[in-house]
Motif scaffolding. Structure first.
Motif, mmCIF file in Angstrom:
data_model
loop_
_atom_site.group_PDB
_atom_site.id
_atom_site.type_symbol
_atom_site.label_atom_id
_atom_site.label_comp_id
_atom_site.label_asym_id
_atom_site.label_seq_id
_atom_site.Cartn_x
_atom_site.Cartn_y
_atom_site.Cartn_z
ATOM 1 N N GLY A 55 -36.721 20.513 27.049
ATOM 2 C CA GLY A 55 -36.526 19.174 26.231
ATOM 3 C C GLY A 55 -37.829 18.860 25.500
ATOM 4 O O GLY A 55 -37.921 17.889 24.723
ATOM 5 N N THR A 56 -38.687 19.918 25.538
ATOM 6 C CA THR A 56 -40.182 19.553 24.848
ATOM 7 C C THR A 56 -40.236 20.411 23.349
ATOM 8 O O THR A 56 -39.498 21.184 23.133
ATOM 9 C CB THR A 56 -41.068 20.164 25.709
ATOM 10 N N TRP A 103 -34.439 17.976 22.592
ATOM 11 C CA TRP A 103 -33.827 17.814 23.693
ATOM 12 C C TRP A 103 -32.572 18.539 23.974
ATOM 13 O O TRP A 103 -32.221 18.632 25.020
ATOM 14 C CB TRP A 103 -33.187 15.995 23.667
ATOM 15 N N ASN A 104 -31.742 18.679 22.980
ATOM 16 C CA ASN A 104 -30.358 19.512 23.274
ATOM 17 C C ASN A 104 -30.570 20.833 23.016
ATOM 18 O O ASN A 104 -29.741 21.607 23.422
ATOM 19 C CB ASN A 104 -29.579 19.056 22.008
ATOM 20 N N THR A 110 -31.767 12.516 28.745
ATOM 21 C CA THR A 110 -32.394 12.752 27.514
ATOM 22 C C THR A 110 -32.276 11.529 26.704
ATOM 23 O O THR A 110 -31.909 10.651 26.978
ATOM 24 C CB THR A 110 -31.552 14.205 26.638
ATOM 25 N N ASN A 111 -32.848 11.459 25.488
ATOM 26 C CA ASN A 111 -33.117 10.426 24.457
ATOM 27 C C ASN A 111 -31.582 10.054 24.142
ATOM 28 O O ASN A 111 -31.371 8.892 23.994
ATOM 29 C CB ASN A 111 -33.966 10.837 23.364
ATOM 30 N N SER A 132 -31.850 22.119 27.522
ATOM 31 C CA SER A 132 -31.302 21.247 28.431
ATOM 32 C C SER A 132 -31.678 21.170 29.812
ATOM 33 O O SER A 132 -32.237 22.494 30.162
ATOM 34 C CB SER A 132 -29.856 21.131 28.273
ATOM 35 N N GLU A 160 -41.412 12.043 31.413
ATOM 36 C CA GLU A 160 -41.191 11.346 30.207
ATOM 37 C C GLU A 160 -42.136 11.729 28.825
ATOM 38 O O GLU A 160 -41.602 11.868 27.609
ATOM 39 C CB GLU A 160 -41.011 9.924 30.249
ATOM 40 N N ASP A 200 -38.832 24.246 21.759
ATOM 41 C CA ASP A 200 -37.770 23.878 21.045
ATOM 42 C C ASP A 200 -37.803 25.052 19.464
ATOM 43 O O ASP A 200 -39.047 25.032 18.872
ATOM 44 C CB ASP A 200 -38.050 22.572 20.317
ATOM 45 N N GLU A 233 -35.008 8.162 27.064
ATOM 46 C CA GLU A 233 -34.934 9.276 27.980
ATOM 47 C C GLU A 233 -35.388 8.340 29.233
ATOM 48 O O GLU A 233 -36.033 7.588 29.193
ATOM 49 C CB GLU A 233 -35.999 10.333 27.671
#
Length: 915
Positions: free
Chosen positions: A31-32, A44-45, A96-97, A48, A426, A36, A104
């Motif tokens: 999720g960073t 985030w997605n 997640t957010n 996961s 976080e 990504d 989050e």
């Protein structure tokens, strides 16, 4: 000098690598931004938690209670399985957010109980339920809740009912810089015997796939000594290490490779993949681990049955030396226990020299755990932005490039360092203004690390060529408050007090880089050239009427009271640095004059609308509209209190070192009386002959303090609120474009999605800005002395000096964590488990912010990063008296618990007292 101090000194002066191994593993790599590779930047997605057990990371690693070397090449962490979970517990779980009703949120209970600065001793606690972990319940229930509802926490699910959980303690002790002893203690807190698989795990960060022809490291079972097992770790960069395990475990080998079959329905390159150990244990796949006992990841499976109220202990060792075969001298001989006990004792000895003896045991525990949290929050951070952009097809130097999802103009960045993180779950990425506050606490225990952190942000691979300091990985180009110079002069003065001299070479190097940053601010953030700054985001998330990072719905722009106050303080900090540097008198004059222009612009804007409101006695942002009209946005918030913090008391160094420059400054003031007509007169002498650079003159200072210290406005039982309670009954409403924009007092979580919705500056108490206010009050006190008193609280009839006001605010902040008369800690609100259970109530969490009325912790639960400055406040008022501040001025703000050496006292204290 304690044993730990000697290790620090060896690391500093002799390059003994006492800090090579430490808690440098992240607690969330999934999720960073770094991981990504989505089209639209949906970090985030894209990667996961569900994928994390099966998908190899690209840029870093994460784990439970983990450690690694300072390049995160070889990692160690704990995995657990209670026989009921559907997956191994290898990493912390959280929402997640988009899943959390307030953004989050980690949904685990873990505590950083202890650490020395060289990590010669560390202790960590994780609480693991004996029943199945309620992953789906946490996600689904929180998704159903609105932003007006409380978060659904792990305790709310009932998995800790009747104490059916394990306390898992992990301790580390260094016998030498490369010889690390590991002890895991499992305590069954429940009423019945319970089974647990404990899986200490060693693995290599996956670098071989991203470097052409990179040799592949390997883990192999070595010939075991008389008992237990030994794993030989061979890596081309770090050589050989030996991981020794006590008898009773089963070695399970696999590879740190993606399970493409599970995730992408493609064939795997190897039958042994990242989640192989979990598939072997949880799903009974005997072919999922390598029978040849080699790979790039290995766990030792200890299957324990722990009786009710009983404990079991496991011992391991990670060393650069092969273990002796003699059982008496082997990895777990008599020396193991003696080293572990010695390091515990040395940690106690070290903190006895750091924590003032005048603090009671509860306060001492708060201070020690705050510092432990700071030290555990270090992380190896690796991000080559240029390479990351190329991998996205967004190479800035190639034609027909794709649009970058973010950080398009930061291709110069190559970050590969151990950094202090705000929160390793976080916020497992650095944030520039957070880091400046981290240094305030870190320098209590490790000045060298604090200096190094400040150095990094100004280095060529961090600082933008334009002079901008990077904000955070989600948007390096966003704007954080310019507090780097403040942290720099603080750190320099601390070292000067302790050693009798400061590191002038470091200070001068920092000054030149800070000049670049100052120039960037002046050229990019003062649109009209009127010394009123926009700033943008400035780290205060939803504090304003609008999203300050986005174009305004009205058009035009904001002149920000906080942005302008930050720049005034920046000027003063640069002037303070220039005074310390030989031959920089001209630069000192430049920054003092610049401060005067900014301060004057804040308070008085001639015929125009300024930030100071004479009727309210408060500062506000000013909205400049495209048609030339302007309007104050009358929100009583921290934005309007920050000008109070733009203050510095000077002890006369400029007059003494550069008399000609000082006379030129006097002539400058005489020629421009309008500059000081509405602010404090910097030529007016105060206590001990000091001069004061302050946006506020005495009359306006009293007016702002009266508002700030009013319990119906900013002053809470637990510190200064970020928004006045006045707005609970009087919301601020602004209408534009057919829409209504409203700011109301929200003492707890945010009710908007601005900046993710997980932070709230509309009422809660935030530790860093409270720290700035305390610092400012001490500066004012060193100038005004005992003759200046104010009511505190406003309307109480109780008058205090500004030292006493600062002490009172610090007392209220400390009371967040300390037991009250009923034995309760306000930080834990109404959570009975934390308030009453002896296995919970003395373990502290240092939250991101705190409820404006009842003090309960909010936001990130482990943001010890800047909340850790409570350790500095406890230390300050336990070791500094009002007389010292009055007589020694700003030096008193960095006095240590022990007196300085005699020669330092003679040089630093006596002349200042005499003046």
């Amino acid at each position: 000098m304690t044993a730990e101090h000697r290790r620090l000194e060896e690391a500093r002066t002799q390059d003994v690598p006492w800090k090579k191994w430490g808690p440098y593993l992240s607690e969330r790599q999934w999720g960073t931004v770094r991981e990504d590779y989505s089209e639209g930047g949906d970090a985030w997605n894209y990667f996961s938690h569900d994928q994390a057990r099966s998908r190899a990371y690209r840029w870093g690693e994460d784990g439970l209670a983990g450690i690694s070397d300072d390049r995160q090449l070889l990692c160690f962490a704990l995995a657990l399985w209670n026989g009921k979970d559907t997956i191994l517990k290898e990493r912390l779980f959280g929402l997640t957010n988009s899943e959390g009703n307030h953004g989050e949120d980690v949904k685990e209970y873990y505590f950083y109980l202890d650490s020395t600065p060289t990590h010669s001793y560390m202790k960590y606690l994780y609480k693991y339920p004996q029943s199945a972990y309620p992953y789906s319940d946490l996600v689904e229930t929180n998704r159903r809740r609105s932003r007006h509802d409380l978060e659904y926490e792990l305790l709310d699910t009932g998995v800790f009912d009747r104490d059916r959980y394990f306390d898992v303690f992990v301790e580390y002790a260094k016998a030498s810089p490369e010889d690390i002893l590991i002890q895991i203690t499992v305590c069954n807190r429940g009423p019945d015997p319970a089974a647990l698989h404990v899986l200490p795990t060693v693995w290599f960060r996956r670098v071989w796939s991203s470097h052409d022809n990179a040799p592949r490291p390997v883990l192999r079972q070595a010939d075991p000594p008389n008992a237990g097992g030994v794993i030989r770790a061979s890596h081309p960069d770090i050589g050989e290490r030996f991981f020794s395990c006590e008898a009773g475990g089963t070695l399970l080998f696999t590879e740190n490779e993606t399970n493409a079959e599970r995730l992408f329905h493609r064939s795997n390159r190897t039958p042994y993949v990242k989640d192989g150990i979990g598939r072997y244990l949880v799903h009974g796949r005997r072919d999922a681990v390598n029978p040849a006992n080699e790979g790039t990841k290995v766990s030792v499976d200890y299957t324990l049955t722990v009786g009710a109220g009983e404990s079991r202990t496991l011992r391991l060792r990670l060393s650069d030396v092969a273990p002796a075969e003699d059982a008496r001298e082997g990895p777990f001989g008599a020396g193991f226990d003696s080293v572990l006990e010695a390091r515990r004792h040395e940690a106690d000895e070290f903190y006895a020299s750091v924590i003032p003896a005048s603090l009671d045991p509860d306060a001492a525990n708060v201070m020690r755990q705050a510092l432990a949290g700071m030290l555990w929050s270090k992380q190896f951070y690796y991000y080559d932005v240029d390479k990351w952009l190329r991998e996205h097809g967004a190479d800035p130097f190639k034609p027909r490039r794709r649009a970058a999802p973010r950080n398009d103009h930061w291709h110069h960045m190559y970050n590969a360092n151990v950094l202090s993180m705000p929160d390793k779950w976080e916020y497992p990425w650095y944030a520039a203004w957070d880091l400046a506050f981290h240094v305030l606490a870190l320098t209590l225990v490790d000045e060298e690390f604090g200096k190094q952190q400040l150095d990094l942000m100004l280095g060529a691979s961090y600082l933008h060529p334009s002079g901008q300091i990077p904000a955070y990985e989600w948007n390096f180009g966003d704007v954080n408050p310019p507090v780097h110079a403040w942290a720099t002069i603080f750190t320099y003065r601390l070292e000067k007090m302790r050693r009798g001299h400061g590191d002038l070479e470091w200070l001068e190097r920092s000054f030149h880089k800070l000049l670049l940053n100052f120039t960037w601010w002046v050229n990019r953030k003062d649109r009209a050239g009127q010394n009123a700054f926009e700033g943008g985001f400035l780290g205060l998330d939803n504090i304003g009427v609008f999203d300050r990072s986005a174009p305004l719905p009205t058009g035009g722009y904001l002149e920000q009271a906080d942005g302008t106050a930050w720049m005034a303080l920046f000027c003063m900090n640069m002037a303070e640095i220039a005074v310390e540097l030989p031959g920089y008198g001209e630069m000192c004059l430049k920054f003092v004059e610049h401060f005067l222009w900014i301060a004057s612009a804040m308070v008085h804007a001639g015929e125009d609308t300024g930030m100071w409101d004479e009727d309210d006695g408060f500062f506000y942002d000013v909205l400049r509209l495209p048609d030339g009209r302007s309007e104050r946005l009358k929100v009583r918030s921290m934005v309007g209190l920050l000008p109070l913090c733009a203050v510095t008391a000077f002890d006369g160094e400029l007059r003494e070192k550069y008399p000609e420059v000082y006379h030129r400054f006097r002539r400058f003031l005489e020629a421009r009386p309008e500059l000081t007509a509405f602010i404090h007169d910097p030529g007016k002498p105060g206590c001990a002959g000091r001069r004061l650079a302050s946006v506020l003159n005495e009359t306006r200072l009293r007016r702002v303090l009266a508002t700030m210290l009013d319990e119906k406005e900013f002053l809470s039982r637990y510190g200064i609120r970020s928004l006045s309670r006045y707005h609970a009954e009087h919301p601020y409403v602004f209408r534009a474009g057919g829409r209504e924009y409203r700011v109301s007092y929200l003492p707890a979580e945010s009710d908007t999605g601005m900046f993710g919705g997980n932070s709230n500056w509309r009422g809660p108490i935030w530790m860093p800005v409270n720290g700035l206010i305390v610092r400012a009050l001490l500066q004012y006190y060193s100038y005004y002395g005992d003759d200046f008193t104010v009511e505190c609280p406003t309307g109480s009839g109780r008058n205090m000096t500004l030292y006493q006001v600062a002490e009172e605010i610090a007392r209220r902040l400390a009371s967040l964590f300390l037991r009250d008369d009923h034995g309760r800690r306000p930080v834990y609100g109404d959570t009975r488990k934390f308030q009453e259970d002896p296995h919970w109530r003395d373990h502290l969490l240092f939250y991101e912010h705190f409820h404006g009325d009842n003090g309960a912790g909010l936001g990130a639960s482990h943001q010890t990063g800047w909340t850790g400055i409570i350790a500095r406040m406890l230390h300050l008022f336990a070791t500094t008296t009002a007389e010292q501040v009055r007589e020694l001025g700003k030096l008193a703000a960095i006095v240590e618990a022990e007196p300085p050496p005699k020669e330092v006292a003679r040089v630093e204290a006596t002349p200042r007292t005499a003046r």
